[in-house]
Write a protein that holds these residues in place. Structure first.
Motif, mmCIF file in Angstrom:
data_model
loop_
_atom_site.group_PDB
_atom_site.id
_atom_site.type_symbol
_atom_site.label_atom_id
_atom_site.label_comp_id
_atom_site.label_asym_id
_atom_site.label_seq_id
_atom_site.Cartn_x
_atom_site.Cartn_y
_atom_site.Cartn_z
ATOM 1 N N ASN A 181 0.805 -1.222 0.000
ATOM 2 C CA ASN A 181 0.000 0.000 0.000
ATOM 3 C C ASN A 181 0.837 1.271 0.000
ATOM 4 O O ASN A 181 0.297 2.374 0.006
ATOM 5 N N ASP A 182 2.125 1.109 -0.023
ATOM 6 C CA ASP A 182 3.021 2.267 -0.038
ATOM 7 C C ASP A 182 3.424 2.573 -1.479
ATOM 8 O O ASP A 182 4.174 1.822 -2.103
ATOM 9 N N LEU A 183 2.926 3.679 -2.001
ATOM 10 C CA LEU A 183 3.159 3.998 -3.415
ATOM 11 C C LEU A 183 4.634 4.230 -3.740
ATOM 12 O O LEU A 183 5.044 4.110 -4.885
ATOM 13 N N GLU A 184 5.398 4.603 -2.735
ATOM 14 C CA GLU A 184 6.814 4.873 -2.982
ATOM 15 C C GLU A 184 7.667 3.602 -2.938
ATOM 16 O O GLU A 184 8.822 3.615 -3.342
ATOM 17 N N ALA A 185 7.089 2.532 -2.407
ATOM 18 C CA ALA A 185 7.875 1.312 -2.187
ATOM 19 C C ALA A 185 8.002 0.464 -3.459
ATOM 20 O O ALA A 185 7.251 0.638 -4.416
ATOM 21 N N SER A 227 -5.390 -10.305 -25.974
ATOM 22 C CA SER A 227 -4.171 -10.153 -25.174
ATOM 23 C C SER A 227 -3.670 -8.712 -25.211
ATOM 24 O O SER A 227 -3.343 -8.117 -24.180
ATOM 25 N N MET A 228 -3.605 -8.150 -26.411
ATOM 26 C CA MET A 228 -3.130 -6.770 -26.523
ATOM 27 C C MET A 228 -4.099 -5.808 -25.843
ATOM 28 O O MET A 228 -3.691 -4.821 -25.235
ATOM 29 N N MET A 229 -5.388 -6.117 -25.945
ATOM 30 C CA MET A 229 -6.367 -5.224 -25.327
ATOM 31 C C MET A 229 -6.309 -5.282 -23.804
ATOM 32 O O MET A 229 -6.629 -4.306 -23.128
ATOM 33 N N ASP A 230 -5.877 -6.418 -23.242
ATOM 34 C CA ASP A 230 -5.636 -6.475 -21.794
ATOM 35 C C ASP A 230 -4.602 -5.418 -21.404
ATOM 36 O O ASP A 230 -4.817 -4.620 -20.492
ATOM 37 N N SER A 231 -3.487 -5.416 -22.100
ATOM 38 C CA SER A 231 -2.423 -4.457 -21.762
ATOM 39 C C SER A 231 -2.850 -3.041 -22.082
ATOM 40 O O SER A 231 -2.448 -2.099 -21.403
ATOM 41 N N TYR A 232 -3.637 -2.897 -23.152
ATOM 42 C CA TYR A 232 -4.084 -1.546 -23.505
ATOM 43 C C TYR A 232 -4.985 -0.990 -22.406
ATOM 44 O O TYR A 232 -4.994 0.202 -22.130
ATOM 45 N N ASN A 233 -5.727 -1.885 -21.756
ATOM 46 C CA ASN A 233 -6.573 -1.467 -20.645
ATOM 47 C C ASN A 233 -5.736 -1.072 -19.427
ATOM 48 O O ASN A 233 -6.030 -0.101 -18.733
ATOM 49 N N LEU A 234 -4.687 -1.824 -19.188
ATOM 50 C CA LEU A 234 -3.913 -1.633 -17.952
ATOM 51 C C LEU A 234 -2.805 -0.581 -18.062
ATOM 52 O O LEU A 234 -2.515 0.130 -17.100
ATOM 53 N N GLY A 235 -2.220 -0.459 -19.232
ATOM 54 C CA GLY A 235 -1.008 0.361 -19.373
ATOM 55 C C GLY A 235 -1.156 1.793 -18.898
ATOM 56 O O GLY A 235 -0.347 2.293 -18.103
ATOM 57 N N TRP A 236 -2.190 2.480 -19.321
ATOM 58 C CA TRP A 236 -2.346 3.894 -18.963
ATOM 59 C C TRP A 236 -2.684 4.058 -17.481
ATOM 60 O O TRP A 236 -2.371 5.087 -16.885
ATOM 61 N N LYS A 237 -3.288 3.011 -16.898
ATOM 62 C CA LYS A 237 -3.634 3.109 -15.478
ATOM 63 C C LYS A 237 -2.357 3.059 -14.640
ATOM 64 O O LYS A 237 -2.162 3.879 -13.734
ATOM 65 N N ILE A 238 -1.490 2.113 -14.954
ATOM 66 C CA ILE A 238 -0.214 2.043 -14.235
ATOM 67 C C ILE A 238 0.615 3.300 -14.498
ATOM 68 O O ILE A 238 1.185 3.897 -13.581
ATOM 69 N N GLY A 239 0.640 3.750 -15.762
ATOM 70 C CA GLY A 239 1.386 4.964 -16.100
ATOM 71 C C GLY A 239 0.878 6.166 -15.315
ATOM 72 O O GLY A 239 1.664 6.961 -14.777
ATOM 73 N N GLY A 240 -0.439 6.299 -15.216
ATOM 74 C CA GLY A 240 -1.042 7.431 -14.517
ATOM 75 C C GLY A 240 -0.798 7.379 -13.013
ATOM 76 O O GLY A 240 -0.540 8.411 -12.377
ATOM 77 N N VAL A 241 -0.852 6.185 -12.438
ATOM 78 C CA VAL A 241 -0.566 6.061 -11.005
ATOM 79 C C VAL A 241 0.902 6.404 -10.751
ATOM 80 O O VAL A 241 1.227 7.145 -9.829
ATOM 81 N N LEU A 242 1.762 5.905 -11.596
ATOM 82 C CA LEU A 242 3.193 6.147 -11.405
ATOM 83 C C LEU A 242 3.570 7.614 -11.593
ATOM 84 O O LEU A 242 4.463 8.116 -10.924
ATOM 85 N N ASN A 243 2.891 8.319 -12.492
ATOM 86 C CA ASN A 243 3.258 9.741 -12.646
ATOM 87 C C ASN A 243 2.443 10.641 -11.725
ATOM 88 O O ASN A 243 2.504 11.871 -11.821
ATOM 89 N N GLY A 244 1.670 10.013 -10.836
ATOM 90 C CA GLY A 244 1.030 10.776 -9.763
ATOM 91 C C GLY A 244 -0.271 11.460 -10.129
ATOM 92 O O GLY A 244 -0.794 12.257 -9.354
ATOM 93 N N THR A 245 -0.825 11.169 -11.309
ATOM 94 C CA THR A 245 -2.075 11.830 -11.687
ATOM 95 C C THR A 245 -3.312 10.978 -11.394
ATOM 96 O O THR A 245 -4.404 11.514 -11.257
ATOM 97 N N PRO A 259 -4.663 5.375 -7.222
ATOM 98 C CA PRO A 259 -4.311 3.951 -7.382
ATOM 99 C C PRO A 259 -5.509 3.007 -7.309
ATOM 100 O O PRO A 259 -5.432 1.876 -7.783
ATOM 101 N N LYS A 260 -6.601 3.463 -6.767
ATOM 102 C CA LYS A 260 -7.760 2.560 -6.718
ATOM 103 C C LYS A 260 -8.261 2.229 -8.127
ATOM 104 O O LYS A 260 -8.976 1.243 -8.325
ATOM 105 N N VAL A 261 -7.897 3.062 -9.095
ATOM 106 C CA VAL A 261 -8.299 2.793 -10.479
ATOM 107 C C VAL A 261 -7.714 1.463 -10.970
ATOM 108 O O VAL A 261 -8.271 0.802 -11.849
ATOM 109 N N LEU A 262 -6.593 1.059 -10.383
ATOM 110 C CA LEU A 262 -5.957 -0.194 -10.825
ATOM 111 C C LEU A 262 -6.893 -1.399 -10.683
ATOM 112 O O LEU A 262 -6.796 -2.357 -11.444
ATOM 113 N N SER A 263 -7.803 -1.310 -9.728
ATOM 114 C CA SER A 263 -8.705 -2.456 -9.538
ATOM 115 C C SER A 263 -9.680 -2.613 -10.704
ATOM 116 O O SER A 263 -10.320 -3.648 -10.856
#
Lengths: 645, 645
Positions: free
Chosen positions: B152-156, B370-388, B391-395
């Motif tokens: 649960n630690d975003l920095e970890a 398969s590609m659409m799985d990653s297309y769904n997930l990629g921007w969510k991880i990118g957005g969480v990582l760049n702080g915009t 993180p609950k969106v990941l679910s």
């Protein structure tokens, strides 16, 4: 120190790596096994500015080489022209009309705009893909000697060219002290030949000399062509007094049509032409009213600055504001229209592109006509060198392209005058140019400017009227490029632009409009044609080199008019559909997703009886005959091809 | 000898460089500054075979990344499906119908077919262009430990993965002794996990160990996923008895529809599906009737040869002949339909692609989903990582994609059964499958198979029904992808597919259907919206990172419905058209060369009043509201975005 380090024989030496040179190299790369050298005196650093308009016909040709899609994607698409003229007070410009930038139906493409440097990049990628010649930068010709005793010997290398390899300092274009990149160095009309030479060829800078013995030399070396001067050829034509400045800027403006092509005429301050470019860049052509001149009437270029050019544009475009966030390039030129007096020497050394014709840039013709010069010549040289084409065909280069060059100059004179003239103040003002006339000439110009209207006269590669029956295909004019309409692949129902199938691969196309294959008599006509093609003494066998019977010298494309689902591929004789070849038989029918191409109707061909069309490797139509008249085709090929040994 | 040589922290570790992995890396490359590692146990040698179908939605996504045009140009286009069934004698197959391969209007694209290796090549080029992660070949994970105290630690960096770098011998896929490339090694259903491990990870072959501490790990490592097994997740579903062989050949045949997609059912010998591919290649799926099995019911793969598969195809396709000039690849598989029981662990480790779902290949779904799985997930991880992004969106990854996976399995069961079943001999033959039913299911399948019909349920990134007013845009369904119709650029009249403007660049789209700008009241509504957007506390300012106010987190696209020439760009408030931005305001009007897109009509939006649409970075529609209901938009973004610091 200069020393001759090597000497070698080459088939073709291309001098100058601008658009004309790149197009030549690209064509020659389609003829495997040729030895081609491709030299450029500059050091390869990319510069801003230069040409930008890409016309319809040029896009068609790019497609035939496989990279029109890249241009189409990266370029700015110009869809509309706006006309701006003085209002009644004469103080402000107002929008007086808008027209589409291109007539419908001329081509499947429309004009687009992209910096010349990008175009050259696509050429380089394509050359790499096809193992074509690589540009040798910092290399300039120093001497050319033609051994006239050998020019009729196909095996000889009659042209001796001495090359000088420069070091970097010697070949990097001097920019005359301006802070931003400018075109004064390359500008055709402001810099004289002497200055250009001085800029590059200081004796102390040369490092190495090399001797090349060439069968053919292509002078693609621009307005100040060294090759042309070696041959003693003259540019014939006139210089006008009109001076124009050019700015490539990212503008800050409230002018609403900044992303349209605009012709803006002020009452007293001259004209501006706006050419929106890739990204936020915009090119402005600005008529310079007050300009310092030298004693000989030439413009004093040291006095032309971007600030002066911008100030003039601001005056013309009043009441709209114009400044810039970023300037990429500027230049100035004096309009002159000139054509070289000879396009070739002994059909061994050829003059192409800007080396053969110069004119004003505003109609976006220069780069296009230059590339089309090489596109006309490339396959002819390739065919002669690989032994399939009669060398007398080489004389058609001058026949065909000098006509185009003169047409271009005539067009440009009319176009430039309209642009540089003052708008009429009223219907009675005969010295001024009326709005109506301007619109009319602009619209008429589309067909010429598109490049698709070029017509070549009869020659060994365009059948004379007596040998061809134009009425069989009223809209496939002999001497013009084969226009494109959609047809469907018989085997998989995929729609194709018919012209798309005619790749620039050196092959002649035999287009069989098979007509109605459900009609027994018609089918018999098609089968009889196929029988002839299968014969050992048919042109199909006689001229095709023995080592490539399948890829061949001829590409047969069949298009029938029966409903697709009532005919099977196997209904066609084998001569029209070799084994594993599902891309030779097409049909004029409705597609699943892209409508009906109405090819027979659009080509003006009888859907019952069809006809036979011979198309040159450069997509120009050689002849149209009945399916039975294959003897006319035999006679035609006997006049331009060489039987295989 | 194995030694741990280094240890480092990364944002994302992608395991497996197949289509799912490449898509993930491509998305993440659009979020500058992320540290991404991308590993693949194989050594990078290209193999034949594998997946080939590219569906409409996949092409739309490729376009959003900038390379759909390359696929479109290189791929084979499948336009038509032919059905072949037994004739009355039961001895011969005959053509019983043809339908278009894709319904009209589903997408601006239709299905195309191209070898997976080419697709991966386009991804690699694109990754290079955007400085994305490079695939590290011959690298496989050996151990994964999740520190649950840190998830649960975003920095970890809570996931510790030990990597093993293989030498070439260890990572080159063994081909089981066949002379031609085959898929037995990679085939999901014939090879069990143990065998696959044995093929690669012999201890004596490893050279080097490395430790990576990752924030996120993506298991894109295929049907035998190592990541999935580390998490202890199970594949749930069934194995059928149907066994199919696959041949990629250049066929010699007199079968007339060899360049169509064909479903061929014989009376007693099973079915063949024909998939024409690039160039002269054709893929055949061939139902194997008699096959040697092991004690556990699994197929004895040693006994499957291309000759046996071909012999079966010849039986089925009687009276047509089939042999081949060249064979590129073959495989065989037993149909099974299974879905993983968990798609993620702690929203830190995710399972994607074949690792999450396996099924039969004949509907061309595997690579696409398969590609659409990653297309769904990629921007969510990118957005969480760049702080915009919260993180609950990941679910929502599991929420959205497990539904798709289950729909896929249901679809595939129906589809595979139809294909593997015996055709009905008469209307009374209830055990057989009727021709009519087959055609019907095939046609219905298009919408599912195209990928455009996926609908995501309400979540923090899809507004619930109470917060959105679907009736304002009846054909922009909330939860589905934003469909495309043509609109014109206000500034230069160029037609664009509206969806084309929604690049995959991580930005949310605020689509302003401005309605009739000539109506004073309507214009006032648009101006009021713009006023809100300009406020310091609007979502536009609140969430956009301070360092990129212009490129931003939001992209406003406006489309009005007044005649283009009666409106100027400057009539729009500045919030809708930043300086130098001529690509934000569009109009629903007739184009010069490409007709009228009728966007308002097709989107079901009132041309007077318009509406406001929020579109996710992956082109899925989040909400539709009135122009005044900007507070609903504020509330929506408050639920999924993170205010800037």
């Amino acid at each position: 120190m200069t020393t001759v380090t090597k000497e070698s024989n080459v088939d073709v030496l291309i001098v100058g790596a601008g658009p004309a040179g790149y197009m030549a190299a690209t064509w020659l790369a389609r003829f495997p096994g040729l030895k081609v050298r491709f030299i450029e005196k500059r050091d390869g650093k990319i510069f801003a500015g230069q040409a930008d308009g890409i016309q319809c016909r040029t896009l068609e040709v790019f497609q035939s080489f496989g990279f029109a899609d890249r241009v189409w994607k990266d370029a700015n698409h110009m869809l509309e022209i706006s006309f701006w003229n003085p209002d009644e007070s004469g103080k402000n410009v107002v929008r007086t009309g808008r027209i589409p930038d291109m007539q419908k139906g001329l081509s499947r493409y429309h004009q687009v705009v992209l910096h010349q440097g990008w175009i050259e990049g696509y050429f380089r990628d394509n050359l790499k893909k096809y193992n074509g010649a690589t540009v040798e930068h910092s290399t300039m010709p120093q001497e050319m000697v033609i051994d006239e005793s050998k020019v009729n010997d196909l095996e000889a290398y009659p042209i001796k060219v001495t090359l000088r390899h420069l070091n970097e300092e010697g070949s990097h274009a001097e920019q005359f002290g301006h802070k931003v990149a400018n075109g004064l160095f390359r500008s055709a009309n402001l810099v004289n030949a002497k200055e250009e030479d001085n800029g590059l060829a200081g004796e102390d800078k040369a490092e190495e000399l090399e001797v090349i013995n060439a069968k053919y030399v292509l002078g693609c070396d621009g307005a100040h062509s060294w090759v042309r001067r070696q041959l003693g050829f003259q540019m014939v034509g006139e210089q006008t007094d009109y001076v124009w400045g050019v700015l490539d800027i990212v503008p800050i403006t409230n002018f609403p049509d900044i992303r349209n092509r605009c012709a803006i005429h002020s009452a007293e301050d001259g004209s501006v032409m706006v050419i929106p470019r890739e990204n936020a860049l915009v090119r402005f052509y600005i008529q310079m009213k007050e300009i310092d001149r030298q004693a000989d009437g030439r413009v004093d270029r040291a006095k032309i600055t971007p600030e002066k050019i911008l100030a003039q544009a601001q005056k013309i475009m009043h009441p709209y504001t114009l400044s810039y966030e970023e300037i990429q390039w500027f230049t100035a030129y004096q309009i002159g229209q000139r054509v070289v007096d000879n396009f070739q020497a002994h059909d061994r050394v050829f003059i192409l592109g800007d080396a053969a014709h110069t004119h004003s840039p505003k109609a976006g013709q220069g780069m296009n006509v230059s590339m089309m010069d090489s596109y006309n010549l490339g396959w002819k040289i390739g065919g002669v060198l690989n032994g399939t084409l009669n060398p007398k065909v080489l004389s058609t280069y001058e026949l065909e392209r000098s006509q185009v060059a003169h047409d271009l100059i005539n067009f440009d004179q009319k176009f430039a005058k309209l642009f540089s003239g003052r708008p009429a103040k009223s219907a009675a003002d005969e010295a001024g140019i009326s709005l109506e006339e301007f619109h009319r000439v602009f619209e008429l110009s589309h067909k010429f400017a598109s490049g698709v209207d070029v017509e070549y006269v009869p020659s060994p590669i365009v059948a004379p009227a007596a040998e061809t029956t134009q009425s069989l295909a009223t809209n496939i004019p002999v001497g013009k490029r084969f226009n494109s309409f959609k047809v469907l692949n018989q085997s998989d129902a995929r729609p194709w632009e018919f012209q798309e199938l005619m790749k620039s691969d050196g092959r002649w196309r035999i287009v069989v409009f098979a007509g109605d294959m459900l009609d027994k008599d018609q089918k018999a006509r098609v089968e009889k044609l196929a029988e002839h093609l299968d014969k050992e003494d048919s042109f199909m066998k006689k001229y095709t080199p023995a080592d490539k019977p399948r890829t061949g010298l001829f590409h047969i494309l069949t298009c029938h008019s029966s409903p697709r689902i009532e005919v099977e591929l196997h209904d066609f004789p084998k001569a029209l559909r070799p084994d594993h070849d599902y891309w030779s038989v097409y049909v004029d029918d409705e597609s699943h997703h892209e409508g009906h191409g109405q090819a027979y109707k659009n080509y003006g061909v009888d859907p019952k009886r069809g006809c036979l069309v011979v198309v040159r490797p450069d997509q120009y139509v050689s002849m149209v005959v009945e399916l039975e008249e294959v003897e006319k085709v035999e006679k035609f090929f006997a006049g331009c091809l060489v039987p295989r040994k």
